[in-house]
Design an enzyme around this catalytic site. Structure first.
Site, mmCIF file in Angstrom:
data_model
loop_
_atom_site.group_PDB
_atom_site.id
_atom_site.type_symbol
_atom_site.label_atom_id
_atom_site.label_comp_id
_atom_site.label_asym_id
_atom_site.label_seq_id
_atom_site.Cartn_x
_atom_site.Cartn_y
_atom_site.Cartn_z
ATOM 1 N N VAL A 53 0.836 -1.201 0.000
ATOM 2 C CA VAL A 53 0.000 0.000 0.000
ATOM 3 C C VAL A 53 0.874 1.256 0.000
ATOM 4 C CG1 VAL A 53 -1.743 1.300 1.293
ATOM 5 C CG2 VAL A 53 -1.903 -1.197 1.123
ATOM 6 N N TYR A 54 1.971 1.199 0.745
ATOM 7 C CA TYR A 54 2.913 2.323 0.807
ATOM 8 C C TYR A 54 3.502 2.628 -0.573
ATOM 9 C CZ TYR A 54 7.439 4.582 1.697
ATOM 10 O OH TYR A 54 8.524 5.420 1.662
ATOM 11 N N LEU A 55 3.979 1.598 -1.260
ATOM 12 C CA LEU A 55 4.570 1.810 -2.587
ATOM 13 C C LEU A 55 3.542 2.325 -3.577
ATOM 14 C CD1 LEU A 55 6.919 -1.296 -2.922
ATOM 15 C CD2 LEU A 55 7.575 1.071 -2.433
#
Length: 218
Positions: A128-130
């Protein structure tokens, strides 16, 4: 120069604030916790109390008035869940970029991440961060009102900086001390020669200033 940094108490941001203030720039760091103010003052930066997760474009733009450059170095942090990857790493970055455009601050540098990709698959927190970082990068690229540069460091370490880096469109995976990331950012905000570039950064063998000038000339 006057430079406003979002995420002013982050590990890279504090190092950047020290570098910029030491060379005579006027630096402001946006924080949401007033208890962090003394750390910014010690680094030579003016603390600006503002929560990027709840602020308006107009509210942020008011603090960007008169700045020569804006740096987005905020992040939800490794201990945060997927929701804050969206609200900080993605939406706050977009909001800060919109505010810079609203305030007429053309020079905009965003600290992203190696492998950031709006099409990245997966539901784990790092996935989700990427994806959030990639979506923020894609949004910034679409803002013609900004002279943007996207910096994508490799794995961050707390090792002492060496001043020697590899800065290219594609470096391959590697690590980089936070101190060297800050040094590269200090050079990037100084010039628009890298505007429109997305750059990966890892440790290497080229002095920071030479690396920035080299990639700007390509």
């Amino acid at each position: 120069m006057r430079i406003v940094i979002a995420g002013g108490h982050g590990q890279i941001a504090l190092r950047l604030e020290r570098l910029l203030s030491a060379r005579g720039d006027e630096v402001a760091g946006i924080i949401r916790n007033p208890e962090q103010g003394d750390d910014l003052r010690e680094a030579g930066a003016e603390p600006v109390l503002l929560d990027l997760e709840s602020a308006s474009v107009e509210g942020i733009a008011a603090h960007l008035q008169g700045a020569d450059a804006a740096v987005f170095a905020a992040g939800a942090g490794p201990g945060s869940g997927t929701a804050r990857k969206d609200t900080v790493d993605k939406r706050a970055a977009m909001l800060f970029a919109d505010a810079a455009a609203r305030a007429g601050v053309r020079r905009f540098v965003i600290v992203s991440s190696m492998a950031a990709d709006p099409a990245h698959q997966g539901d784990d927190v790092f996935d989700v961060y990427l994806r959030a970082k990639g979506e923020a990068d894609a949004y910034v690229r679409g803002l013609d009102a900004l002279d943007w540069t996207i910096l994508r460091p490799g794995r961050l370490t707390d090792d002492p900086g060496t001043g020697l880096v590899r800065l290219e469109a594609h470096t391959g995976r590697g690590s980089i001390p936070r101190a060297d990331v800050a040094a590269v950012l200090a050079d990037l905000v100084d010039s628009t020669a890298t505007a429109g570039l997305t750059l990966e950064l890892i440790s290497g063998s080229t002095p920071v200033s030479v690396a920035v000038k080299s990639v700007a000339g390509n």
